[in-house]
Design a protein around this motif. Structure first.
Motif, short mmCIF file in Angstrom:
data_model
loop_
_atom_site.label_atom_id
_atom_site.label_comp_id
_atom_site.label_asym_id
_atom_site.label_seq_id
_atom_site.Cartn_x
_atom_site.Cartn_y
_atom_site.Cartn_z
N PHE A 1 -9.51 -5.53 6.68
CA PHE A 1 -10.77 -6.19 6.24
C PHE A 1 -10.93 -6.39 4.74
CE2 PHE A 1 -15.05 -5.04 4.00
CZ PHE A 1 -15.57 -5.86 5.47
N LEU A 2 -10.03 -6.29 3.92
CA LEU A 2 -9.78 -5.97 2.20
C LEU A 2 -8.85 -7.43 1.54
CD1 LEU A 2 -10.09 -2.76 1.36
CD2 LEU A 2 -11.78 -4.16 1.25
N GLU A 3 -8.08 -7.25 2.83
CA GLU A 3 -6.64 -8.70 2.70
C GLU A 3 -7.47 -9.82 2.65
OE1 GLU A 3 -2.72 -9.33 2.04
OE2 GLU A 3 -3.85 -7.82 1.81
N THR A 4 -8.58 -10.51 3.32
CA THR A 4 -9.07 -11.42 3.36
C THR A 4 -9.58 -12.25 1.89
OG1 THR A 4 -10.79 -10.38 3.90
CG2 THR A 4 -9.22 -11.41 5.78
N GLU A 5 -9.82 -11.06 1.26
CA GLU A 5 -10.42 -11.30 -0.05
C GLU A 5 -9.52 -11.31 -1.44
OE1 GLU A 5 -13.75 -9.99 -1.31
OE2 GLU A 5 -13.42 -7.33 -0.22
N SER A 6 -8.59 -10.41 -0.85
CA SER A 6 -7.11 -9.64 -2.04
C SER A 6 -8.53 -8.98 -2.86
CB SER A 6 -6.94 -10.83 -3.09
OG SER A 6 -6.46 -12.33 -2.70
N ALA A 7 -8.96 -7.38 -2.03
CA ALA A 7 -9.71 -6.41 -2.34
C ALA A 7 -8.65 -5.55 -3.32
CB ALA A 7 -10.83 -6.93 -2.45
N VAL A 8 -9.45 -5.06 -4.00
CA VAL A 8 -8.03 -3.55 -4.31
C VAL A 8 -8.20 -2.40 -3.18
CG1 VAL A 8 -7.09 -1.62 -5.70
CG2 VAL A 8 -7.72 -3.76 -6.83
N PRO A 9 -8.02 -2.15 -2.51
CA PRO A 9 -8.47 -0.57 -1.75
C PRO A 9 -8.59 0.49 -2.32
CG PRO A 9 -5.98 -1.42 -1.27
CD PRO A 9 -6.56 -2.17 -2.35
N PRO A 10 -9.46 0.96 -1.93
CA PRO A 10 -10.00 2.76 -2.70
C PRO A 10 -9.32 3.32 -1.99
CG PRO A 10 -11.55 1.96 -0.81
CD PRO A 10 -10.54 1.02 -1.03
N ARG A 11 -8.94 2.66 -0.97
CA ARG A 11 -8.09 4.42 -0.44
C ARG A 11 -6.12 4.14 -0.63
NH1 ARG A 11 -9.35 6.40 5.57
NH2 ARG A 11 -7.90 7.90 5.00
N SER A 12 -5.66 5.59 -0.90
CA SER A 12 -4.04 5.19 -1.69
C SER A 12 -3.19 5.01 -0.63
CB SER A 12 -3.71 6.34 -2.15
OG SER A 12 -4.05 7.84 -1.39
N ASP A 13 -3.78 5.48 0.83
CA ASP A 13 -3.35 5.80 1.82
C ASP A 13 -2.81 3.94 3.10
OD1 ASP A 13 -5.28 5.73 3.03
OD2 ASP A 13 -5.19 7.71 4.01
N CYS A 14 -3.78 2.73 2.17
CA CYS A 14 -3.97 2.32 3.00
C CYS A 14 -2.08 1.27 3.03
CB CYS A 14 -4.71 1.05 2.30
SG CYS A 14 -6.13 1.52 2.71
N PRO A 15 -1.83 0.48 3.68
CA PRO A 15 -1.01 -0.37 3.43
C PRO A 15 -0.50 -1.02 2.71
CG PRO A 15 -1.65 -0.68 6.17
CD PRO A 15 -2.32 -0.61 5.41
N PRO A 16 0.60 -1.57 1.83
CA PRO A 16 0.75 -2.67 1.13
C PRO A 16 0.55 -4.11 1.49
CG PRO A 16 2.38 -1.52 1.30
CD PRO A 16 1.83 -0.97 2.45
N SER A 17 -0.67 -4.86 0.53
CA SER A 17 -1.13 -5.96 0.08
C SER A 17 0.22 -7.27 0.71
CB SER A 17 -1.75 -6.64 -1.02
OG SER A 17 -2.43 -7.24 -0.69
N LYS A 18 -0.26 -8.06 0.93
CA LYS A 18 0.94 -9.76 0.49
C LYS A 18 0.22 -10.24 -0.32
CE LYS A 18 -2.58 -12.54 2.73
NZ LYS A 18 -2.53 -13.75 4.02
N HIS A 19 -0.56 -9.65 -1.52
CA HIS A 19 -0.51 -10.42 -3.02
C HIS A 19 -0.74 -9.14 -3.55
CE1 HIS A 19 -3.37 -12.96 -0.76
NE2 HIS A 19 -4.33 -11.89 -0.04
#
Length: 426
Positions: free
Chosen positions: A345-363
């Motif tokens: 959900f967050l990857e589409t807007e290059s937002a920083v996830p609040p959860r520390s266990d989210c997968p790495p972003s492509k950004h």
């Protein structure tokens, strides 16, 4: 079963038969009404304020997956982002959905105080969210209770071009004194030390946030935001002393009131400025083929030993207090908030996830912000999110004016103090 499935009675049927069928029809009608009531309980209404089409698509995909697995019909109403800010004041009272998107911090608190957002501490406890949210949990917490889930965040700090710093042999400043030294080097190279555009006013407020958090820490900063501290308090003296020193040293863009943040970001992209205070959306000021040159560092230290407190502005999602289906709303949140789903959900807007266990972003900028968050002791939102909206408006004007005419400091702070007393009734 629906009422239309119950066949009408025919003529010429024996009385006993007719009475039996009438009785049966009544039972069937009752069953149908019962089924309809169950169906109503198995519907979930969501109102979103998402402008990003790709992000809306991800939300719809997750809703469809949840609907298929749970049997709960999910309806999403996407509203214009700005129109939603007005509409929410009405629909939370008269026709609340089961879930709605909004903002955390003070903007959330306004509805919590009016008892319009549901306490979802039970969901926090059940899913153990505090263990993965860290400081971000504070953005949706009031008096120890949680009233929403934090979504994509913007971590604010100083941005620069990697190629420029490499070419000049510059090092990102770790202290305010180093920032002043770098400023002199930038001016010698014919560059603006810190690109600034305050036409929209809020960038100046971000600079104030950084200065106050670095000098006074989070508790005093939030006391000011909550109207519990005076704008003429002695604790703010060193903040404006140091800020004024930076202004007088020519650290910022001349005539910054005539340009917006986009023009300021473009100046950084064009190598006309050395650094800029912003969040990850700075990339939109850069050509796509140059975005890999953007680097990020946290705002430099001012008071030695002060813990790292940062502006981490978070959007959020909430269960309205008047929602009809709070149970399934919680179940949807639990599904939506899984690390892999929230990340998509967050990857589409290059937002920083609040959860520390989210997968790495492509950004890369997102991953850099995630890494920096590990050293953050606590977070504020941003000046105009943290304080009363009317107070924020006056504050934005005052900070912009200070960056232009620092000699007006006393008059500006007296004016802000008068506004604080009026708004917070102190």
């Amino acid at each position: 079963m629906a009422l239309k499935d119950v066949s009408p009675l025919g003529f010429g049927i024996a009385a006993s038969r007719r009475q039996f069928m009438i009785g049966t029809g009544s039972v069937l009608a009752g069953m149908a009404l019962g089924c309809r009531a169950v169906a109503q309980r198995k519907e979930l209404a969501i109102i979103s304020n998402i402008d990003n089409a790709a992000q809306r698509d991800v939300l719809q995909r997750l809703a469809s997956e949840f609907e298929k697995a749970s049997g709960v019909k999910v309806t999403i109403n996407n509203m214009d982002h700005e129109a939603h800010k007005t509409a929410i004041r009405s629909y939370l009272v008269v026709s609340a959905p089961d879930l709605c998107f909004w903002f955390s911090g003070n903007r959330m608190n306004a509805f919590v105080k009016r008892d319009l957002f549901d306490d979802i501490s039970d969901l926090f406890e059940r899913e153990n969210y505090k263990s993965v949210l860290g400081p971000a949990a504070g953005a949706v917490t009031v008096d120890g209770k949680q009233y929403g889930l934090p979504l994509g965040g913007l971590l604010w700090g100083l941005f620069y071009r990697k190629d420029v710093f490499a070419e000049k042999g510059w090092t990102p400043p770790a202290s305010i004194d180093e920032l002043l030294v770098l400023g002199e080097k930038a001016k010698s190279a014919g560059m603006v030390p810190v690109s600034m555009g305050t036409k929209e006013m809020w960038p100046a407020a971000g600079w104030f946030d950084h200065m106050n958090l670095r000098i006074n820490g989070l508790d005093k900063h939030m006391a000011l935001m909550d109207g519990k501290m005076s704008y003429t308090d002695a604790a703010l003296t060193p903040v404006f002393d140091k800020w004024g020193e930076l202004v007088k040293a020519g650290l910022f863009t001349p005539n910054h009131t005539s340009s917006g943040w986009e023009q300021a970001a473009a100046a950084l992209a064009q190598k006309k400025a050395a650094m800029m205070d912003l969040a990850g959306f700075i990339k939109y000021g850069f050509p796509e083929d140059q975005q890999d040159q953007i680097a990020f560092v946290l705002f430099p230290e001012i008071t030695k030993g002060m813990a790292r407190y940062e502006d981490f502005a978070l959007n959020s999602i909430h269960v309205p207090k008047n929602a009809k289906n709070k149970k399934d709303a919680r179940e949807f949140l639990a599904y939506f908030y899984k690390p892999e789903n929230l990340s998509a959900f967050l990857e589409t807007e290059s937002a920083v996830p609040p959860r520390s266990d989210c997968p790495p972003s492509k950004h890369p900028l997102v991953n850099a912000a995630v890494e920096q968050l590990k050293s953050v002791a606590g977070s504020a939102q941003y000046y105009d999110r943290d304080t009363d909206p009317d107070m924020a408006q006056e504050g934005l004007k005052g900070f912009q004016e200070f960056m232009t005419k620092p000699e007006r400091r006393d008059q500006i702070l007296e004016r802000l103090e008068t506004t604080r007393k009026r708004i917070f009734k102190v």
